[in-house]
Design a protein around this motif. Sequence first.
Motif, short mmCIF file in Angstrom:
data_model
loop_
_atom_site.label_atom_id
_atom_site.label_comp_id
_atom_site.label_asym_id
_atom_site.label_seq_id
_atom_site.Cartn_x
_atom_site.Cartn_y
_atom_site.Cartn_z
N SER A 44 3.46 39.44 6.05
CA SER A 44 3.11 38.22 5.35
C SER A 44 4.38 37.45 5.03
N CYS A 46 4.38 34.55 4.00
CA CYS A 46 4.05 33.82 2.76
C CYS A 46 4.41 34.62 1.52
N GLY A 47 4.57 35.94 1.70
CA GLY A 47 4.86 36.78 0.55
C GLY A 47 6.34 36.89 0.24
N GLY A 306 -0.41 31.12 7.36
CA GLY A 306 -0.89 32.43 7.75
C GLY A 306 -2.40 32.51 7.93
N THR A 307 -3.11 31.76 7.13
CA THR A 307 -4.57 31.89 7.20
C THR A 307 -5.10 31.33 8.52
N HIS A 308 -4.48 30.25 9.02
CA HIS A 308 -4.89 29.74 10.34
C HIS A 308 -4.45 30.72 11.42
N ASN A 310 -4.11 33.87 11.35
CA ASN A 310 -5.01 35.02 11.44
C ASN A 310 -6.34 34.64 12.09
N LYS A 311 -6.87 33.50 11.74
CA LYS A 311 -8.12 33.06 12.37
C LYS A 311 -7.91 32.90 13.87
N GLN A 314 -7.87 36.18 15.67
CA GLN A 314 -9.23 36.73 15.76
C GLN A 314 -10.02 36.07 16.89
N THR A 333 -6.09 22.16 4.08
CA THR A 333 -6.06 22.70 2.72
C THR A 333 -4.80 23.52 2.50
N ALA A 334 -4.18 23.33 1.35
CA ALA A 334 -3.02 24.14 1.00
C ALA A 334 -2.97 24.25 -0.51
N VAL A 335 -2.52 25.38 -0.98
CA VAL A 335 -2.42 25.62 -2.41
C VAL A 335 -1.11 26.34 -2.66
N TYR B 373 -0.69 42.66 -2.15
CA TYR B 373 0.63 43.04 -2.65
C TYR B 373 1.05 42.24 -3.88
N ASP B 428 -11.61 26.05 6.02
CA ASP B 428 -10.17 25.93 5.74
C ASP B 428 -9.98 25.99 4.21
N GLY B 430 -8.17 27.26 0.59
CA GLY B 430 -6.80 27.36 0.09
C GLY B 430 -6.28 28.78 0.16
N TYR B 431 -5.10 28.93 0.77
CA TYR B 431 -4.49 30.25 0.84
C TYR B 431 -3.04 30.22 0.39
N ALA B 432 -2.72 31.08 -0.53
CA ALA B 432 -1.35 31.44 -0.87
C ALA B 432 -1.49 32.77 -1.61
N PRO B 433 -0.49 33.63 -1.52
CA PRO B 433 -0.64 34.99 -2.07
C PRO B 433 -1.12 35.06 -3.52
N PHE B 435 -3.31 33.31 -4.88
CA PHE B 435 -4.67 32.78 -5.00
C PHE B 435 -5.70 33.52 -4.17
N VAL B 438 -5.15 36.66 2.78
CA VAL B 438 -5.05 35.69 3.88
C VAL B 438 -6.44 35.35 4.41
N TRP B 439 -7.37 36.28 4.34
CA TRP B 439 -8.79 35.99 4.54
C TRP B 439 -9.42 35.97 3.15
#
Lengths: 457, 457
Positions: A44, A46-47, A306-308, A310-311, A314, A333-335, B373, B428, B430-433, B435, B438-439
Motif C-alpha cells: 500500500s 497510500c500507507g 490504489g482503489t482504482h 485494485n479494481k 480484478q 472521488t478522493a478523500v 494496518y 468510485d 472515497g479511499y484513503a487508509p 477512511f 482499499v476495497w
Amino acid sequence: MSERLVVIGADATGMSAASQARRMAGPRELEIVVFERGGFTSYSACGIPYWVGGLVAERDALIARTADEHRARDIDLRLHTEVLEIDVAERRVRVRDLGPDAESWVGYDKLVIATGARPVRPALPGIDAAGVHGVQTLDDGQALIDTLTITEGKRAVVVGAGYIGVEMAEALIHRGYQVTVLDRGAEPMSTLDPDMGALVRTAMCGLGIEIVGAAEVTAIRTDEAGRVRAVATAEGDYPADVVVLGIGVRPETTLARAAGLPLGEHGGLLTDLSMRVRGHEDIWAGGDCVEVLDLVSGRNRHIPLGTHANKHGQIIGTGVGGGYATFPGVVGTAVSKVCDLEVARTGLREKDARAAGLQYVSVTVESTSRAGYYPDAAPMTVKMLAERRTGRLLGVQIVGREGAGKRVDIAAVALTARMTVEEMTALDLGYAPPFSPVWDPVLVAARKAAAEVRRRG
Amino acid sequence: MSERLVVIGADATGMSAASQARRMAGPRELEIVVFERGGFTSYSACGIPYWVGGLVAERDALIARTADEHRARDIDLRLHTEVLEIDVAERRVRVRDLGPDAESWVGYDKLVIATGARPVRPALPGIDAAGVHGVQTLDDGQALIDTLTITEGKRAVVVGAGYIGVEMAEALIHRGYQVTVLDRGAEPMSTLDPDMGALVRTAMCGLGIEIVGAAEVTAIRTDEAGRVRAVATAEGDYPADVVVLGIGVRPETTLARAAGLPLGEHGGLLTDLSMRVRGHEDIWAGGDCVEVLDLVSGRNRHIPLGTHANKHGQIIGTGVGGGYATFPGVVGTAVSKVCDLEVARTGLREKDARAAGLQYVSVTVESTSRAGYYPDAAPMTVKMLAERRTGRLLGVQIVGREGAGKRVDIAAVALTARMTVEEMTALDLGYAPPFSPVWDPVLVAARKAAAEVRRRG
C-alpha cells in the motif's frame, strides 16, 4: 496446451490481475510470470505517510501479500527483474535480471502492463542532494525514515500541497518536525476549488503547519557534504534539514510508448472498457499507468489511486482468465486526512466544469457532522456544483472534521447514477443525532443547489 | 383576500410546513394558525435519549426553534390547545384551549395534519405505576429525568430493544444504572435480520447491558406506594427501580379517522406524492402520522423518523404556499448508536423481501472501517441482499464501530437509483487508509453479492 501470461509490475494492479487470473485458470492452463523491478509486491503506497509518521509501526504491515505468498499460488514472481522492451509483433518482452545482470527474451500469449507511475522530479539544482526524498515506493519510505533517524535538525520542507504533500506534512508533525509546505498554487489541495483549498490552508496553519502558496521552487541548496540545507524559491530560502517531494506523478509508460501502444493526452495508456489496450486483443493495462474515463465530464483523466488499481487488476485478471468484467469509469472521488481535518471531493471542480463546456450553479453550505446539540458536533463545509437547466449533480467538495470525509460517497453514488440535485433532496440518508443533523449536510447543499438551478434556469 | 392555514401539531412537520409556507406567502396572503396540545415546538425527540443520558446538558438544546421565534415570523402559535375534531365538510376544526378550557370552532382554507405518533402502551397491570416512563415527548423526558434524580436504586429495565430501547439502555448506562433490556424478539433490533441482531446483542452484552430475548412482559409489579418494583415476564421477574418503555409507536390518527380521512394498512394517513391527503385538495399530512411509499418493495410503510418529518414539512409548506415539491418515498434507512457500536440498515430485510414476493441472494462479509494496518481499524459486518436474476440491490445492514453507520448511505443512494450489485462493484468511493480499506466494505459485499447472483441465476 498451456498459455503464458506475463505481468509487468507486481503492485496492486499486477498482482490483483495475476491472482484473479490464477483463481480462474489453474497452472496447467495458464503459466503466470510476473516481473518486478523492485523488491516488494502488493503493498500500500497510500500507507507510506502513516508509516513515516509512526502510526504504522512496521513496513511489512503495508504489504498485503508477500512474494512468497504469491509464489505459493503458482505465480512465478521474479523480483529485481526489469522489463526493458515490449516486442508486440513477436509477443515477447526483453528482461534484465538485476541480480546477475543477465538479459533474455521471454515470450507471452497474454500481457498485462502494470508499470504504475513515476514521481515528478523537477530538474532543479541540488534535487539529488542527500536529504531530498520522494515517497512513491517502500524503498523511498525506508530511505526517508533512515534520514529522519539520523538527521538532527527538525526543519522539514514539503514541496507540493496535494494529497501526498499534506499527508507527509502530518507525518512530519507527528515526528516532531517544524513543517513548511511549499506549493505552486495559491491554495493547497489543487484537487479542490481555491475557496475550499483556503479552508484547508487555514486549518493546516492552525495545526502549526506553515503553508506557502504561489511558491516556485528554484533550487535545493546544499552544504559542503552535499546534504540539503534549504529550499530556494523566487521569494527566498526555506531552511530544511529534510525535504519531501510530493509534486505528483505521471503514468510510467516508457515501455508502452517505445512499443507503439496508444497513449492519451495525459500520457497514460488507453484501454477499452475491459482494460484491454486499445487495438490489442492480448494486452491489458491498468492502475497508475492508464487513463480512465471521467463519467461526469466524458473526458479522460489520469488518477493514480490504489482503489482504482485494485479494481483494474480484478477486471484484468477476470478477462485474462476468460471471464467478463468491465471498468465503466470514475467520478473522481478522493478523500484525505490531515490530523483531524478531513478533505474530500468527487466529480468536477469549477474549472473542470468550464473546461467540459458545462454551465453550472455553485453553492456552499455550512453544517455540522452531528446534531448541533450532540457532543463533538463539528463544523463541515459542503460545496456543490450542479448543471444549469438539467440540475444534474456535477461535483461535491467537503472540508470538515470527523465524519465529514466519507460523506462524499453519497455524492459519488449520485454522480454515478446521474442524479439531479432536486432528486438528491429526497435521498433517504441515515439520520440519528450522533451521525447527522436532521438534514444531512449533503441534503442541505442539494436543497440550496436545487433552488439555485430553479432561480438561474 | 387572505386565506387561513391551520396546522395541527407544532413539531417537525407542522412547524417546517408553517415556516416554509410563511417563506412563500406573506401575512397578507396567508394567515397561519398552529394548534399544539403540548408546550413545546420544533424539538428533536430523537435527542431525548442523549439528554436523559447527560450527553446533552439541557432540554432547551433540543428545541430547534421556540414558540416565540415562530411567532416573530407571523405564525399564530397556540400552545396547550388541542384539536378535538376536524370538520372536513365545513372546513373547520374544533379546538379546546387547555388553559381556560374553552372550546371553539376555527375555520380553515388549508389544513395540515401533523399529529405525529403515539407510543404503544400495552394494557398491562401496573403500566401506570410511578417509575414507568415513555420517552416520546420532552415532557416524557423531563418526567424520566425527575424520576432518575429521586430514585435511589440503580436497576433499570427497558422494555423493547428497537432504536429507542437501545439508545435508552445506553443513556441509563451513562447514568450509572444496571440495565436489562426485555424484548419480544429472539434478537434485539428487529429492524435488522436476526443474524445481524445477534451481533448487536453480543456487543451490547459486552457493554454490560443484559438483553433478554423472547421475553413477554405480563405485568409491572409495584410496591405499596404504587412505585414500580419489578417487570414480570412469563419466565420470571426482573427487579426495577425505573422502567422505560420503548416498544414503538403508532400513527396518531384519531382525529383523521373520525373525520373519515383515508388511512392505510398501518393506520397512517394516505397521501399523494405532494403530501396531500388522498382525495382532499386542501388537506395535507406528513411526519409520523402518515404512511410512506417504500421505493424498494413498492408497499407502504410507517416510519416515524425526524428526517422524514422535516422533509414532509418542507414539501407541504411549499405546496401550501403555491409551489411544487414532492416526496417520492423512502428506502428505509436508519442508523443508531449504542455506546461505540454503530448499527445501520436500509432497504429490505430478508422477511421484507419474501413478503414482497422477491427472490434474493444474501451475503455477509467481514471487513474493517480503515485500512487494516491503520490504527483503530475496527471490524465491520456488512450484509447485502440482491434480487435474483436482475441483481438489483434490495438491502444492506451494517453492524460495526466508528465509521460503520453512515456507510449505509452508499446503499441508500444506490437503492434510490435502483442500481444492481454488479454496478455497485464499480462505484468510485472515497479511499484513503484512515477512511477505508482499499476495497470499501460495501464494495466487498457488492462483489460477493454479484458473484452470488451469477451463481444462482
